[in-house]
Enzyme design. Structure first.
Site, PDB file in Angstrom:
ATOM      1  N   ASP A 110      -2.799  -0.231   8.036  1.00 46.40           N
ATOM      2  CA  ASP A 110      -4.424  -0.170   7.916  1.00 46.40           C
ATOM      3  C   ASP A 110      -5.066  -1.256   7.883  1.00 46.40           C
ATOM      4  OD1 ASP A 110      -3.291  -0.357   5.196  1.00 46.40           O
ATOM      5  OD2 ASP A 110      -5.580  -0.338   4.715  1.00 46.40           O
ATOM      6  N   GLU A 147      -3.781   0.194   2.244  1.00 46.64           N
ATOM      7  CA  GLU A 147      -3.324  -0.994   1.358  1.00 46.64           C
ATOM      8  C   GLU A 147      -4.810  -1.725   1.307  1.00 46.64           C
ATOM      9  OE1 GLU A 147      -2.700  -5.099   0.250  1.00 46.64           O
ATOM     10  OE2 GLU A 147      -3.805  -4.541   1.977  1.00 46.64           O
TER      11      GLU A 147
END
Length: 467
Positions: free
Chosen positions: A89, A152
């Site tokens: 991400d 994250e």
């Protein structure tokens, strides 16, 4: 057996760039508006995860997709497991890009794209480090579990889900390629605390809305306020021009019916290093405090303005320094005010060393005039530290020193990485001491030479840890 890991990577350089470019082309920003049971953080992160796992399948690994939260594969044999944690991400691209953030471009030896340095580039460099070991058939006595997450940059819900549902014992030790060399063996605690305000107005100038910031772990690159009242457009424009010139930033003024929209543009940066950015929201609040606001609107702007430049929370009376882990840092990350709402917030992201905690910070914030209450984020990481004497730390530093000729040393950071997921976990690369840090910024890039040499370091480091 002597292996030239850099030469081995160079043989695979073109393949590496093709794989990395295809991964960087996927917009994997979290999008809660499109989240559902099959896409816990929206479709982008899932697409990146599926792409990465398909690549690993191509290379002969047996992969697992843990309900689109995270994925993994294993290599090698043995009772002990080395965990490698990357993430797919990315933070929102934001504005100010000179190129399309999801069309990777190489210019002057740099690869420009969102995720090039955080964390798709380093994750792929580490993946190719393991790929070299596999393709050379080097003898190993431990397993490697390569794990990639998809949340994250937000709340780490991906790893919460992964550890609860993956069905395997946790790795014994590990690292995350998501920070800096020589090593990150200490990470400060990470908590976001929210200041809550009412939405009422009074005075000759009214605040209808105030917005700034995309994520709590990013310095707001800009902020916009909608105001009305006893204002003259010409005077307001002149005051804004003088203020922005004084602070070396730019601004914008637009008339909307009987209201004025005021915007100030600063510079984004990673929330763990707020001093490297220019907070557009706290600057805008500083500008607006010269006008006749009152009630909750005035309280909101006064507190927000007081945060400007207070990177260690000294003005709040919350500054703290630990001899080993360093100083507390604070990023004023997200601002939301709507006069129609009874609950308006400022999100303060703290990176704190051992010796203080979230409750001490909360108690101090509750003393601020005009703040109705303080709440805490669900995501919270306590301070983490792995001693220099640990064999994991010694091995990684030894490889770094051999490959670079530079002296290794311990580093404690305010940023949070997946390295802290394990008791014996650290962050290792891929930024070098002389690298330019553009994480979470417009025009994010990573130097190709840094990617290439980090891949060789990862290959040797993994081999030394599992041989």
């Amino acid at each position: 057996m002597t292996i030239d890991f850099q030469a081995e990577f160079d043989k695979r350089k073109d393949e590496f760039m093709a794989d990395l470019t295809s991964l960087l082309s996927i917009n994997s920003e979290r999008d809660d508006s499109q989240a559902d049971d099959k896409h816990p953080f929206g479709p982008g992160p899932v697409k990146a995860l599926e792409h990465f796992l398909a690549m690993a399948e191509r290379d002969g690994y047996k992969t697992r997709n843990i309900d689109n939260y995270a994925g993994d594969f294993e290599y090698g044999q043995g009772d002990q497991v080395l965990g490698i944690f990357g993430h797919l991400d990315v933070v929102p691209a934001g504005s100010g890009w000179e190129t399309d953030p999801y069309q990777p471009v190489v210019k002057d030896g740099r690869l420009y794209a969102r995720g090039s340095s955080d964390d798709k580039g380093p994750t792929m460099a580490c993946y190719y480090g393991l790929k070299i070991i596999k393709e050379l058939g080097l003898p190993v006595s431990k397993k490697v579990r390569f794990i990639v997450g998809t949340d994250e940059e937000s709340g780490w819900a991906d790893m919460d889900y992964y550890f609860a549902h993956n069905g395997l014992k946790d790795p014994d030790f590990g690292f995350s390629p998501d920070a800096e060399f020589p090593i990150i063996n200490g990470e400060k605690g990470n908590i976001t605390e929210y200041l809550h305000f009412g939405g009422d107005n009074a005075g000759s100038v009214l605040l209808h809305s105030f917005t700034g910031g995309l994520r709590e772990n990013m310095v707001p690159e800009s902020a916009t306020a909608l105001i009305s009242g006893q204002l003259n457009q010409g005077d307001l424009a002149e005051q804004l021009a003088q203020f922005t010139a004084q602070h070396g930033v730019t601004g914008q003024l637009e008339k909307q019916d009987d209201k004025y929209q005021v915007t100030i543009f600063g510079k984004s940066a990673h929330g763990s290093t707020p001093e490297e950015g220019i907070n557009g929201a706290t600057l805008l609040a500083s500008f607006l405090t010269s006008f006749d606001f009152a009630a909750s609107a005035k309280d909101y702007l006064t507190v927000a303005a007081g945060l400007h430049g207070d990177f260690t929370a000294e003005k709040l009376g919350l500054a703290y320094t630990d001899a080993c882990m360093g100083a507390l840092s604070m990023n004023a990350g997200v601002f939301r005010f709507d006069s129609q709402s009874a609950d308006n917030t400022i999100a303060l992201n703290f990176r704190y060393p051992k010796g203080t905690d979230e409750h001490v910070l909360k108690a101090g914030l509750e003393k601020l005039a005009g703040v109705e209450k303080v709440s805490l984020s669900e995501a919270h990481h306590t301070p983490h530290y792995v001693p220099m004497e640990d064999e994991l730390v010694k091995t990684l530093l030894s490889v770094y020193e051999k490959q670079t000729g530079l002296k290794g040393h311990e580093v404690v950071i305010g940023g949070g990485t997946f390295g802290r997921l394990l008791k014996r976990g650290v962050a290792f690369g891929a930024m070098f001491p002389d690298s330019i840090n553009t994480m979470h910024q417009a025009n994010e890039f990573m130097a190709l030479d840094d990617l290439y040499r980090s891949a060789a370091i990862y290959a040797e480091a993994i081999y030394e840890l599992i041989k």
